[in-house]
Design a protein around this motif. Structure first.
Motif, PDB file in Angstrom:
ATOM      1  N   THR A  14       0.772  -1.197  -0.014  1.00  0.00           N
ATOM      2  CA  THR A  14      -0.090   0.177  -0.166  1.00  0.00           C
ATOM      3  C   THR A  14       0.934   1.267  -0.097  1.00  0.00           C
ATOM      4  OG1 THR A  14      -1.632  -1.140   1.227  1.00  0.00           O
ATOM      5  CG2 THR A  14      -1.786   1.325   1.232  1.00  0.00           C
ATOM      6  N   LEU A  15       1.966   1.350   0.733  1.00  0.00           N
ATOM      7  CA  LEU A  15       2.997   2.404   0.809  1.00  0.00           C
ATOM      8  C   LEU A  15       3.468   2.699  -0.571  1.00  0.00           C
ATOM      9  CD1 LEU A  15       4.618   2.002   4.132  1.00  0.00           C
ATOM     10  CD2 LEU A  15       2.854   3.594   3.651  1.00  0.00           C
ATOM     11  N   ALA A  16       3.929   1.579  -1.197  1.00  0.00           N
ATOM     12  CA  ALA A  16       4.619   1.617  -2.600  1.00  0.00           C
ATOM     13  C   ALA A  16       3.459   2.146  -3.695  1.00  0.00           C
ATOM     14  CB  ALA A  16       4.991   0.335  -2.992  1.00  0.00           C
ATOM     15  N   ALA A  17       2.252   1.470  -3.471  1.00  0.00           N
ATOM     16  CA  ALA A  17       1.288   1.965  -4.308  1.00  0.00           C
ATOM     17  C   ALA A  17       0.928   3.538  -4.274  1.00  0.00           C
ATOM     18  CB  ALA A  17      -0.028   1.315  -4.354  1.00  0.00           C
ATOM     19  N   PHE A  18       0.859   4.159  -2.999  1.00  0.00           N
ATOM     20  CA  PHE A  18       0.790   5.494  -2.857  1.00  0.00           C
ATOM     21  C   PHE A  18       1.863   6.176  -3.572  1.00  0.00           C
ATOM     22  CE2 PHE A  18      -2.991   4.645   0.114  1.00  0.00           C
ATOM     23  CZ  PHE A  18      -3.583   6.045   0.210  1.00  0.00           C
ATOM     24  N   VAL A  19       3.281   5.691  -3.288  1.00  0.00           N
ATOM     25  CA  VAL A  19       4.212   6.729  -3.694  1.00  0.00           C
ATOM     26  C   VAL A  19       4.044   6.596  -5.459  1.00  0.00           C
ATOM     27  CG1 VAL A  19       6.861   6.377  -4.237  1.00  0.00           C
ATOM     28  CG2 VAL A  19       5.830   6.037  -1.860  1.00  0.00           C
ATOM     29  N   MET A  20       3.872   5.330  -5.949  1.00  0.00           N
ATOM     30  CA  MET A  20       3.783   5.391  -7.437  1.00  0.00           C
ATOM     31  C   MET A  20       2.460   6.090  -7.996  1.00  0.00           C
ATOM     32  SD  MET A  20       4.956   1.337  -8.374  1.00  0.00           S
ATOM     33  CE  MET A  20       3.354   0.672  -7.422  1.00  0.00           C
ATOM     34  N   VAL A  21       1.473   6.325  -7.222  1.00  0.00           N
ATOM     35  CA  VAL A  21       0.166   7.044  -7.797  1.00  0.00           C
ATOM     36  C   VAL A  21       0.017   8.495  -7.323  1.00  0.00           C
ATOM     37  CG1 VAL A  21      -2.229   6.841  -7.970  1.00  0.00           C
ATOM     38  CG2 VAL A  21      -0.875   4.828  -7.859  1.00  0.00           C
ATOM     39  N   ARG A  22       0.301   8.774  -6.136  1.00  0.00           N
ATOM     40  CA  ARG A  22       0.129  10.014  -5.601  1.00  0.00           C
ATOM     41  C   ARG A  22       1.184  10.917  -5.668  1.00  0.00           C
ATOM     42  NH1 ARG A  22      -4.718  10.058  -2.474  1.00  0.00           N
ATOM     43  NH2 ARG A  22      -6.162   8.909  -3.687  1.00  0.00           N
ATOM     44  N   PHE A  23       2.379  10.434  -5.584  1.00  0.00           N
ATOM     45  CA  PHE A  23       3.528  11.245  -5.647  1.00  0.00           C
ATOM     46  C   PHE A  23       3.558  11.787  -7.087  1.00  0.00           C
ATOM     47  CE2 PHE A  23       3.844   9.917  -1.664  1.00  0.00           C
ATOM     48  CZ  PHE A  23       4.810  10.568  -0.637  1.00  0.00           C
ATOM     49  N   GLY A  24       4.067  13.082  -7.211  1.00  0.00           N
ATOM     50  CA  GLY A  24       4.434  13.495  -8.488  1.00  0.00           C
ATOM     51  C   GLY A  24       5.656  12.899  -8.951  1.00  0.00           C
ATOM     52  N   ARG A  25       6.113  13.595 -10.028  1.00  0.00           N
ATOM     53  CA  ARG A  25       7.451  13.201 -10.664  1.00  0.00           C
ATOM     54  C   ARG A  25       8.748  13.399  -9.688  1.00  0.00           C
ATOM     55  NH1 ARG A  25       7.211   9.476 -14.448  1.00  0.00           N
ATOM     56  NH2 ARG A  25       9.153  10.251 -15.235  1.00  0.00           N
ATOM     57  N   PHE A  26       9.447  12.454  -9.536  1.00  0.00           N
ATOM     58  CA  PHE A  26      10.555  12.696  -8.726  1.00  0.00           C
ATOM     59  C   PHE A  26      11.858  11.926  -9.103  1.00  0.00           C
ATOM     60  CE2 PHE A  26       8.228   9.372  -6.751  1.00  0.00           C
ATOM     61  CZ  PHE A  26       9.113   8.415  -6.396  1.00  0.00           C
ATOM     62  N   ARG A  27      13.101  12.182  -9.066  1.00  0.00           N
ATOM     63  CA  ARG A  27      14.169  11.630  -9.406  1.00  0.00           C
ATOM     64  C   ARG A  27      13.957   9.950  -8.853  1.00  0.00           C
ATOM     65  NH1 ARG A  27      18.786  13.306 -11.564  1.00  0.00           N
ATOM     66  NH2 ARG A  27      18.310  15.439 -10.707  1.00  0.00           N
ATOM     67  N   GLY A  28      14.122   8.956  -9.812  1.00  0.00           N
ATOM     68  CA  GLY A  28      14.145   7.733  -9.368  1.00  0.00           C
ATOM     69  C   GLY A  28      12.820   7.032  -9.374  1.00  0.00           C
ATOM     70  N   LYS A  29      11.865   7.746  -9.620  1.00  0.00           N
ATOM     71  CA  LYS A  29      10.400   6.968  -9.608  1.00  0.00           C
ATOM     72  C   LYS A  29      10.435   5.949 -10.623  1.00  0.00           C
ATOM     73  CE  LYS A  29       5.446   8.234  -9.745  1.00  0.00           C
ATOM     74  NZ  LYS A  29       4.349   9.051 -10.070  1.00  0.00           N
ATOM     75  N   THR A  30      10.792   6.220 -11.729  1.00  0.00           N
ATOM     76  CA  THR A  30      10.781   5.047 -12.861  1.00  0.00           C
ATOM     77  C   THR A  30      11.493   3.623 -12.399  1.00  0.00           C
ATOM     78  OG1 THR A  30      10.577   6.618 -14.434  1.00  0.00           O
ATOM     79  CG2 THR A  30      11.100   4.438 -15.257  1.00  0.00           C
ATOM     80  N   ALA A  31      12.544   4.136 -11.621  1.00  0.00           N
ATOM     81  CA  ALA A  31      13.339   3.013 -11.272  1.00  0.00           C
ATOM     82  C   ALA A  31      12.615   2.193 -10.043  1.00  0.00           C
ATOM     83  CB  ALA A  31      14.839   3.545 -10.772  1.00  0.00           C
ATOM     84  N   LEU A  32      12.219   3.434  -9.189  1.00  0.00           N
ATOM     85  CA  LEU A  32      11.415   2.494  -7.942  1.00  0.00           C
ATOM     86  C   LEU A  32      10.386   1.523  -8.348  1.00  0.00           C
ATOM     87  CD1 LEU A  32      10.943   2.457  -4.938  1.00  0.00           C
ATOM     88  CD2 LEU A  32       9.329   4.490  -5.240  1.00  0.00           C
ATOM     89  N   SER A  33       9.381   2.193  -9.383  1.00  0.00           N
ATOM     90  CA  SER A  33       8.246   1.331  -9.734  1.00  0.00           C
ATOM     91  C   SER A  33       8.798   0.197 -10.723  1.00  0.00           C
ATOM     92  CB  SER A  33       7.501   2.253 -10.915  1.00  0.00           C
ATOM     93  OG  SER A  33       7.018   3.538 -10.435  1.00  0.00           O
ATOM     94  N   SER A  34       9.783   0.135 -11.180  1.00  0.00           N
ATOM     95  CA  SER A  34      10.409  -0.844 -11.847  1.00  0.00           C
ATOM     96  C   SER A  34      10.832  -1.980 -10.739  1.00  0.00           C
ATOM     97  CB  SER A  34      11.658  -0.629 -12.939  1.00  0.00           C
ATOM     98  OG  SER A  34      11.042   0.196 -13.876  1.00  0.00           O
ATOM     99  N   MET A  35      11.538  -1.442  -9.700  1.00  0.00           N
ATOM    100  CA  MET A  35      11.928  -2.459  -8.599  1.00  0.00           C
ATOM    101  C   MET A  35      10.886  -3.044  -7.778  1.00  0.00           C
ATOM    102  SD  MET A  35      15.123  -0.226  -7.318  1.00  0.00           S
ATOM    103  CE  MET A  35      15.613  -1.456  -5.786  1.00  0.00           C
ATOM    104  N   VAL A  36       9.812  -2.073  -7.692  1.00  0.00           N
ATOM    105  CA  VAL A  36       8.578  -2.766  -6.865  1.00  0.00           C
ATOM    106  C   VAL A  36       7.759  -3.692  -7.647  1.00  0.00           C
ATOM    107  CG1 VAL A  36       6.408  -2.189  -6.212  1.00  0.00           C
ATOM    108  CG2 VAL A  36       8.226  -0.798  -5.791  1.00  0.00           C
TER     109      VAL A  36
END
Length: 276
Positions: free
Chosen positions: A79-101
């Motif tokens: 749930t925490l990871a989902a909130f970061v991927m959906v609710r947070f705006g663009r930030f450095r490393g977001k694509t890498a985080l989504s790929s790792m999740v």
């Protein structure tokens, strides 16, 4: 007489392909013979033998505990990871985080199990933990790959949530924490329940990863079943599988019944509001 359509025939064949082996398994669980492929009469002796087998009972209890704690932790992390991927705006490393999740979704279980085994071995050498692999290491391993499934389920639900509801609550003075628990959480509750059930099932069913990260002190049910099948299928395994099928079928029926009942109440309430 009207002939069945091609779609109906394929549906029937597909259902038979899926459920006929289960029916055969249930039928042979009442076989009195020690040979699972030879029918020698109706008997329930293997159910009695199953409940006398302490190894299988211990494995069932171990698997249920690991699945429960893994699913619960996976819901929190996912749930925490989902909130970061959906609710947070663009930030450095977001694509890498989504790929790792989401990586555990496509990663072969052999690679995941081997990498976690090497991690635990190096951690034991560096900090002395874990001294022995057991329930704790299996719990961590199952939480790791189950969190990815929960994150996907919850994130898909979060994308459909109307943000105006949360904004209206905060405009009326509700703090973010209260808005989450009273507005957001009830809306995404079905996704959380679905994610928990999915994680529980995946953890209960896992064999490959648990084989890598387990130790002598913790043996899960799939490991016991696999080791016994390698030596020859025991009729006790048929009885165990029948009980699992019965439990899952009962849980599915109860879930369908309560969902249908709540839906009927919701429709009645909507009709009363419209009439009023």
């Amino acid at each position: 007489m009207r002939k069945p359509s091609f779609t109906t025939v394929m549906l029937i064949l597909g259902l038979l392909f899926l459920y006929l082996p289960m029916l055969v398994l249930v039928f042979y669980s009442f076989n009195s013979s020690r040979l699972v492929t030879v029918w020698a009469g109706f008997s329930g002796r293997w159910y009695i033998e199953l409940f006398r087998d302490q190894q299988i009972l211990n494995a069932v209890w171990t698997s249920l505990r690991i699945a429960f704690f893994s699913a619960s932790m996976a819901v929190c992390l996912g749930t925490l990871a989902a909130f970061v991927m959906v609710r947070f705006g663009r930030f450095r490393g977001k694509t890498a985080l989504s790929s790792m999740v989401t990586a555990p979704l496509v990663m072969p279980e052999v690679i995941t199990g081997l990498s976690l085994l090497l991690l635990f071995v190096h951690m034991a050498q560096l900090i002395g933990w874990p001294a022995d692999r057991g329930m704790a290491t299996i719990w961590i391993a199952h939480t790791t790959f189950c969190s990815a499934y929960v994150a996907v389920v919850v994130s898909s639900r979060l994308r459909e949530v109307d943000l105006s509801l949360e904004e209206a609550a905060m405009d009326l003075g509700a703090p973010p924490v209260k808005t989450f628990f009273q507005i957001t959480l009830p809306v995404i509750a079905p996704a959380l329940a679905a994610g928990w059930l999915l994680a529980f099932t995946l953890s209960l069913d896992d064999l490959v990863i648990a084989s890598f990260v387990s130790g002598p002190g913790a043996t899960t049910l799939p490991m016991v079943v696999f080791s016994s099948v390698r030596l020859g299928v025991s009729p006790k395994i048929n009885a165990l599988a029948t009980l699992i099928i019965l439990t899952v079928s009962l849980a599915t029926f109860l879930a369908w019944y309560f969902m249908r009942r709540s839906e009927a109440k919701r429709r009645i309430a909507m009709q009363m509001q419209q009439e009023g």
